[in-house]
Design a protein around this motif. Structure first.
Motif, PDB file in Angstrom:
ATOM      1  N   ALA A 255      19.130 -54.945  22.307  1.00  0.00           N
ATOM      2  CA  ALA A 255      20.248 -54.686  21.393  1.00  0.00           C
ATOM      3  C   ALA A 255      21.364 -53.955  22.125  1.00  0.00           C
ATOM      4  O   ALA A 255      21.191 -53.537  23.280  1.00  0.00           O
ATOM      5  N   LYS A 256      22.523 -53.802  21.449  1.00  0.00           N
ATOM      6  CA  LYS A 256      23.605 -52.998  22.050  1.00  0.00           C
ATOM      7  C   LYS A 256      23.101 -51.560  22.216  1.00  0.00           C
ATOM      8  O   LYS A 256      22.289 -51.081  21.408  1.00  0.00           O
ATOM      9  N   PRO A 257      23.580 -50.825  23.235  1.00  0.00           N
ATOM     10  CA  PRO A 257      23.081 -49.455  23.466  1.00  0.00           C
ATOM     11  C   PRO A 257      23.278 -48.548  22.238  1.00  0.00           C
ATOM     12  O   PRO A 257      22.452 -47.665  21.996  1.00  0.00           O
ATOM     13  N   ASP A 258      24.337 -48.771  21.468  1.00  0.00           N
ATOM     14  CA  ASP A 258      24.603 -47.920  20.293  1.00  0.00           C
ATOM     15  C   ASP A 258      24.123 -48.577  18.994  1.00  0.00           C
ATOM     16  O   ASP A 258      24.671 -48.320  17.928  1.00  0.00           O
ATOM     17  N   TYR A 259      23.094 -49.416  19.086  1.00  0.00           N
ATOM     18  CA  TYR A 259      22.584 -50.105  17.890  1.00  0.00           C
ATOM     19  C   TYR A 259      22.089 -49.092  16.852  1.00  0.00           C
ATOM     20  O   TYR A 259      21.690 -47.974  17.189  1.00  0.00           O
ATOM     21  N   LEU A 260      22.150 -49.507  15.581  1.00  0.00           N
ATOM     22  CA  LEU A 260      21.551 -48.702  14.506  1.00  0.00           C
ATOM     23  C   LEU A 260      20.165 -49.265  14.230  1.00  0.00           C
ATOM     24  O   LEU A 260      20.034 -50.489  14.056  1.00  0.00           O
ATOM     25  N   PHE A 261      19.169 -48.415  14.126  1.00  0.00           N
ATOM     26  CA  PHE A 261      17.878 -48.884  13.616  1.00  0.00           C
ATOM     27  C   PHE A 261      17.839 -48.625  12.108  1.00  0.00           C
ATOM     28  O   PHE A 261      18.125 -47.518  11.647  1.00  0.00           O
ATOM     29  N   LEU A 262      17.492 -49.662  11.368  1.00  0.00           N
ATOM     30  CA  LEU A 262      17.432 -49.568   9.902  1.00  0.00           C
ATOM     31  C   LEU A 262      16.067 -50.017   9.395  1.00  0.00           C
ATOM     32  O   LEU A 262      15.421 -50.897   9.972  1.00  0.00           O
ATOM     33  N   HIS A 263      15.643 -49.412   8.312  1.00  0.00           N
ATOM     34  CA  HIS A 263      14.368 -49.766   7.663  1.00  0.00           C
ATOM     35  C   HIS A 263      14.516 -49.350   6.204  1.00  0.00           C
ATOM     36  O   HIS A 263      14.960 -48.229   5.923  1.00  0.00           O
ATOM     37  N   CYS A 264      14.163 -50.221   5.283  1.00  0.00           N
ATOM     38  CA  CYS A 264      14.387 -49.869   3.870  1.00  0.00           C
ATOM     39  C   CYS A 264      13.369 -48.846   3.375  1.00  0.00           C
ATOM     40  O   CYS A 264      13.582 -48.243   2.331  1.00  0.00           O
ATOM     41  N   LEU A 265      12.280 -48.663   4.148  1.00  0.00           N
ATOM     42  CA  LEU A 265      11.223 -47.710   3.815  1.00  0.00           C
ATOM     43  C   LEU A 265      10.477 -48.156   2.538  1.00  0.00           C
ATOM     44  O   LEU A 265      11.091 -48.799   1.703  1.00  0.00           O
ATOM     45  N   PRO A 266       9.195 -47.811   2.397  1.00  0.00           N
ATOM     46  CA  PRO A 266       8.401 -46.934   3.258  1.00  0.00           C
ATOM     47  C   PRO A 266       8.056 -47.598   4.594  1.00  0.00           C
ATOM     48  O   PRO A 266       7.913 -48.817   4.650  1.00  0.00           O
ATOM     49  N   ALA A 267       7.919 -46.773   5.654  1.00  0.00           N
ATOM     50  CA  ALA A 267       7.633 -47.273   6.996  1.00  0.00           C
ATOM     51  C   ALA A 267       6.171 -47.033   7.370  1.00  0.00           C
ATOM     52  O   ALA A 267       5.543 -46.098   6.873  1.00  0.00           O
ATOM     53  N   HIS A 268       5.679 -47.892   8.243  1.00  0.00           N
ATOM     54  CA  HIS A 268       4.334 -47.725   8.798  1.00  0.00           C
ATOM     55  C   HIS A 268       4.482 -47.634  10.299  1.00  0.00           C
ATOM     56  O   HIS A 268       4.516 -48.662  10.995  1.00  0.00           O
ATOM     57  N   ARG A 269       4.589 -46.405  10.803  1.00  0.00           N
ATOM     58  CA  ARG A 269       4.737 -46.197  12.256  1.00  0.00           C
ATOM     59  C   ARG A 269       3.500 -46.754  12.952  1.00  0.00           C
ATOM     60  O   ARG A 269       2.378 -46.498  12.528  1.00  0.00           O
ATOM     61  N   GLY A 270       3.750 -47.524  14.033  1.00  0.00           N
ATOM     62  CA  GLY A 270       2.632 -48.148  14.750  1.00  0.00           C
ATOM     63  C   GLY A 270       2.368 -49.563  14.279  1.00  0.00           C
ATOM     64  O   GLY A 270       1.626 -50.301  14.928  1.00  0.00           O
ATOM     65  N   GLU A 271       2.956 -49.966  13.140  1.00  0.00           N
ATOM     66  CA  GLU A 271       2.862 -51.363  12.703  1.00  0.00           C
ATOM     67  C   GLU A 271       4.221 -52.033  12.946  1.00  0.00           C
ATOM     68  O   GLU A 271       4.514 -52.383  14.086  1.00  0.00           O
TER      69      GLU A 271
END
Ligand code: CP
Length: 305
Positions: A255-271
């Motif tokens: 991605a571009k170096p200044d990309y935004l990471f988005l997630h609508c949540l809830p998140a599962h870290r590691g998945e």
């Protein structure tokens, strides 16, 4: 008043107006300026699925606008014992000024809207999540100040959020690339609609099975859970199928170096996302969750005026 069931029902100008209103309401709230145009108005919120963000942000939003919201668990209503959605719509319309519903089949929301004489808001169905997508547009616009030439990459399950983002991106002229495993593509109706709309707005719409292709040069990288509510029996299979679609440090290098990471949540870290990306410097997920409040206040003011 008008229903808010899918962004496909709204024009580009109407969506940009909603975003402008959301920004204005956000500025008022941050400055501590009271704004209560919905004094005396009541919202019923029917939930047939769990929720944290949608429930709390709608209730708080309604309170901040001077109105009131009531939480109704679908199982506690006669709806849960077989009263029809049409009769539920007719009855609730006698009491409240707006109905928000979170349910499974999208047709149920359409039927509720057909029989209700008050506006109906879609708080998520198996097909669409327009409130989320409006908040996502707000989050991207706040950072990028435009949608022209902006590329959104969505990696993972072609679910209701993917469908809603297709509609949202196409309407505002933002490029969108979705990478999902074969058999887990977004709904054909949304892909086709987005391509048709994109021809007019300049948005390109790509659906691929290659996460790297989707993320290459992206301004925003978005993912969502691999197992949505109602799919719990498929969870083990999905964990395997989606493994190559994890948003991790390696993938976001494309991605571009200044990309935004988005997630609508809830998140599962590691998945679907590593903890490093989820909690890293490019992550806007909590601003994004915060924008649910402002986007939905704009929806409420709009459908009730
Ligand atoms: N993103 C979202 O809709 O969150 P909830 O399921 O907690 O409402």
């Amino acid at each position: 008043g008008r229903d808010f069931l899918t962004l496909l029902d709204f024009s580009t100008d109407e969506i940009m107006d909603l975003l402008a209103l959301a920004s204005d309401l956000k500025a008022k709230q941050k400055a501590g300026v009271p704004y209560k145009p919905l004094a005396g108005k009541t919202m019923a919120m029917i939930f047939e699925k769990q929720s944290t963000r949608t429930r709390v942000s709608f209730e708080v939003g309604m309170i901040q606008l001077g109105g009131q919201a009531m939480y109704l668990n679908g199982n506690d209503l006669q709806l849960g014992r077989g009263e029809t959605i049409a009769d539920t719509a007719r009855v609730l319309s006698q009491y409240v000024d707006v109905i928000m519903i979170r349910t499974f089949a999208h047709q149920k929301v359409e039927e509720l809207a057909e029989y209700a004489s008050v506006p109906v808001i879609n708080g998520l169905t198996d097909d669409d999540h327009p409130c989320q997508a409006l908040a996502d547009l707000l989050t991207i616009y706040e950072v990028k100040k435009t949608f022209q030439g902006v590329k959104l990459a969505y990696v993972g399950d072609g679910n209701n959020v993917a469908n809603a983002l297709l509609a949202a991106a196409a309407k505002v002229g933002m490029d969108i690339a979705i990478a999902c495993p074969p058999g887990y593509e977004p709904k054909a109706e949304y892909v086709e609609a987005a391509r048709r709309i994109g021809e007019k707005t300049g948005a390109t719409v790509v659906v691929t099975h290659d996460p790297l292709e989707a993320v290459a040069g992206a301004d925003a990288v978005y993912t969502d859970v691999w197992t949505s509510m109602g799919q719990e029996s498929e969870s083990a299979e999905r964990l395997k199928v989606f493994q190559p679609y994890q948003v991790n440090e390696q993938l976001v290098k494309a991605a571009k170096p200044d990309y935004l990471f988005l997630h609508c949540l809830p998140a599962h870290r590691g998945e679907e996302v590593t903890a490093g990306v989820m909690d890293g410097p490019n992550s806007f997920v909590f601003e994004q969750a915060g924008n649910r409040l402002h986007a939905q206040k704009a929806i409420l003011v709009s459908v009730l005026s």
